[in-house]
Design a protein around this motif. Structure first.
Motif, PDB file in Angstrom:
ATOM      1  N   GLU A 151      60.265  39.434   6.454  1.00  0.00           N
ATOM      2  CA  GLU A 151      59.107  38.539   6.493  1.00  0.00           C
ATOM      3  C   GLU A 151      59.356  37.388   5.529  1.00  0.00           C
ATOM      4  OE1 GLU A 151      55.435  40.592   5.912  1.00  0.00           O
ATOM      5  OE2 GLU A 151      55.869  42.036   7.497  1.00  0.00           O
ATOM      6  N   LEU A 152      59.042  36.180   6.006  1.00  0.00           N
ATOM      7  CA  LEU A 152      59.294  34.981   5.236  1.00  0.00           C
ATOM      8  C   LEU A 152      57.980  34.334   4.802  1.00  0.00           C
ATOM      9  CD1 LEU A 152      61.821  33.431   7.746  1.00  0.00           C
ATOM     10  CD2 LEU A 152      62.375  34.780   5.746  1.00  0.00           C
ATOM     11  N   GLU A 153      57.995  33.801   3.600  1.00  0.00           N
ATOM     12  CA  GLU A 153      56.879  32.994   3.131  1.00  0.00           C
ATOM     13  C   GLU A 153      57.406  31.569   3.042  1.00  0.00           C
ATOM     14  OE1 GLU A 153      54.430  32.483  -0.951  1.00  0.00           O
ATOM     15  OE2 GLU A 153      54.630  34.529  -0.190  1.00  0.00           O
ATOM     16  N   ILE A 154      56.840  30.690   3.837  1.00  0.00           N
ATOM     17  CA  ILE A 154      57.337  29.326   3.941  1.00  0.00           C
ATOM     18  C   ILE A 154      56.388  28.396   3.182  1.00  0.00           C
ATOM     19  CG2 ILE A 154      57.935  27.466   5.527  1.00  0.00           C
ATOM     20  CD1 ILE A 154      58.325  29.709   7.631  1.00  0.00           C
ATOM     21  N   GLY A 211      50.229  34.364  10.798  1.00  0.00           N
ATOM     22  CA  GLY A 211      49.866  33.791   9.507  1.00  0.00           C
ATOM     23  C   GLY A 211      50.392  32.383   9.326  1.00  0.00           C
ATOM     24  N   ILE A 212      49.638  31.593   8.603  1.00  0.00           N
ATOM     25  CA  ILE A 212      50.074  30.241   8.274  1.00  0.00           C
ATOM     26  C   ILE A 212      51.120  30.343   7.178  1.00  0.00           C
ATOM     27  CG2 ILE A 212      49.315  28.019   7.341  1.00  0.00           C
ATOM     28  CD1 ILE A 212      46.547  28.643   8.517  1.00  0.00           C
ATOM     29  N   LYS A 213      52.160  29.539   7.289  1.00  0.00           N
ATOM     30  CA  LYS A 213      53.260  29.504   6.321  1.00  0.00           C
ATOM     31  C   LYS A 213      54.009  30.833   6.263  1.00  0.00           C
ATOM     32  CE  LYS A 213      51.433  25.906   3.363  1.00  0.00           C
ATOM     33  NZ  LYS A 213      51.181  25.481   2.001  1.00  0.00           N
TER      34      LYS A 213
END
Length: 67
Positions: free
Chosen positions: A63-66, A47-49
């Motif tokens: 899980e990280l959301e950047i 996934g992107i970001k």
């Protein structure tokens, strides 16, 4: 209802994970609390970001959301 204890626990957990991410980003070795294997930071996920912090056994998976 008094949510102060819940808010304190949530803030402490957030700060602990933030410190863990900072150390991993600096290249330091952090061990999984469950299996004592090193945690890895993977920013090249599908996934992107998005990113993932996990151990080899999978008992730690963040899980990280950047962005």
């Amino acid at each position: 209802m008094d949510f102060s204890q819940l808010n304190k626990a949530r803030a402490a957990s957030f700060n602990q994970q933030k410190a863990l991410l900072k150390k991993l980003g600096q290249g330091k070795t952090i061990l999984c609390e469950t299996c004592s294997k090193p945690l890895s930071l993977d920013l090249a996920t599908q996934g992107i970001k998005q990113g993932v912090v996990c151990c080899a056994k999978g008992c730690t998976h963040i899980e990280l959301e950047i962005g």
